[in-house]
Design a protein around this motif. Structure first.
Motif, PDB file in Angstrom:
ATOM      1  N   ALA A  30      -3.525  -0.619   1.979  1.00 33.97           N
ATOM      2  CA  ALA A  30      -2.925  -1.564   2.922  1.00 33.97           C
ATOM      3  C   ALA A  30      -3.890  -2.727   3.099  1.00 33.97           C
ATOM      4  O   ALA A  30      -5.103  -2.510   3.265  1.00 33.97           O
ATOM      5  CB  ALA A  30      -2.634  -0.900   4.267  1.00 33.97           C
ATOM      6  N   ALA A  59       0.405  -5.183  -0.599  1.00 34.71           N
ATOM      7  CA  ALA A  59      -0.779  -4.389  -0.240  1.00 34.71           C
ATOM      8  C   ALA A  59      -1.878  -4.470  -1.289  1.00 34.71           C
ATOM      9  O   ALA A  59      -3.044  -4.249  -0.974  1.00 34.71           O
ATOM     10  CB  ALA A  59      -0.385  -2.928  -0.019  1.00 34.71           C
ATOM     11  N   GLY A  67       1.846   1.849  -0.866  1.00 33.60           N
ATOM     12  CA  GLY A  67       1.473   0.788   0.062  1.00 33.60           C
ATOM     13  C   GLY A  67       2.648  -0.152   0.221  1.00 33.60           C
ATOM     14  O   GLY A  67       3.578  -0.161  -0.598  1.00 33.60           O
TER      15      GLY A  67
END
Length: 294
Positions: free
Chosen positions: A203, A38, A34
């Motif tokens: 995310a 994130a 990520g």
């Protein structure tokens, strides 16, 4: 098996983790990827008990993870946390003893690890005298010296040269082969793709995709196919339902309107007796990551 179910975390009313749910199987290398911010490090700290979640559960082999369980975890934070003035071997042994090993066993484990990681000639040097890459290897050794049953590693390949990356990859793969679940984060997607069995993509504090590498490549990969024949494949441009993206002699990349159209093209190539290769175009982790978080 490590399992996270419905993990949430908020700071000042801002939720940074929202229903984080995924598993890390025994003997499986799981890449945790990520962008910055994130939620990867926060998730890892909750697994370790450094942070408390606001909701959800972390279980190990089906039962809530305990302080005793966490002593059997090998953890490597992204920030280096070793003692710069201490000799390399001494501090690896020290971390082994913190996890319950006696002096002799901790030293034996430490020497073996440092040799495998290519630091055998630097054991009696202070950490601050090492290059950043070698400091990273020493930090990896601290996460493994007590022979953990589970590994949680935050950016283990940061600062490593290509040879060191290969060395660390093998050490981690051996840990997984011995049955340990391994969860590691990395921004180096090519390494993750090469090493991991499973992927978790996060995310904005939510899991966008999770599963085996092959399954995600199938799910998120584009329907682009590659074909190669022994002769010329120019005829493919006239095939009904086929859209040739590019071709060179006997090789071509194409999309198909339907499975039937694709099958007809492959059957025609095979009927000519010169079909050499056919398959879906390989989709990289970078392409999957871009599509998932878009």
């Amino acid at each position: 098996m490590l399992e996270l179910t419905g993990i949430t975390k908020a700071y000042g009313g801002r939720r940074v983790l929202d229903d984080i749910t995924f598993t890390v199987g025994d003997g499986r290398m799981t890449g945790f990827v990520g962008g910055n911010g994130a939620g990867k490090t926060t998730t890892m700290r909750i697994i370790l008990g450094v942070l408390a979640s606001d909701g959800g559960a972390v279980t190990l082999n089906g039962t809530p993870i305990t302080a005793a369980d966490r002593r059997r975890i090998g953890y490597m934070p992204e920030e280096r946390g070793l003692y710069p003035k201490m000799k390399v071997l001494e501090q690896i042994v020290y971390f082994g003893r913190l996890h319950g090993w006696n002096a002799e066993g901790a030293r034996r484990n430490a020497v073996e690890l440092l040799e495998r990681l290519g630091l055998e000639e630097r054991m009696d040097d202070t950490l601050e005298s090492l290059s950043l890459g070698n400091q990273q290897r020493a930090q990896i050794a601290t996460s493994l010296v007590h022979r953990p049953e589970l590994l949680v590693l935050d950016e283990p390949f940061s600062g490593l040269d290509p040879i060191a990356v290969q060395t660390v990859q093998q050490v981690l793969a051996d840990a997984a082969a011995d049955g340990a679940p391994v969860l590691f984060s990395s921004h180096q997607l090519d390494i993750v793709e090469r090493l991991c069995d499973d992927l978790v993509i996060i995310a904005g504090g939510t899991i966008r995709a999770a599963g085996s590498r092959d399954a995600l490549q199938t799910e998120f990969g584009g329907a682009v196919y590659e074909i190669e024949v022994g002769g010329d494949i120019g005829w493919l441009r006239e095939q009904a339902g086929i859209h040739v993206l590019d071709f060179d002699g006997g090789r071509a990349r194409f999309e198909a309107d339907t499975d039937a159209a694709r099958g007809a093209a492959v059957a025609r190539a095979a009927a000519g007796g010169d079909l050499l290769r056919f398959g879906r175009e390989h989709t990289t982790l970078a392409q999957i990551f871009t599509e998932v978080i878009r």
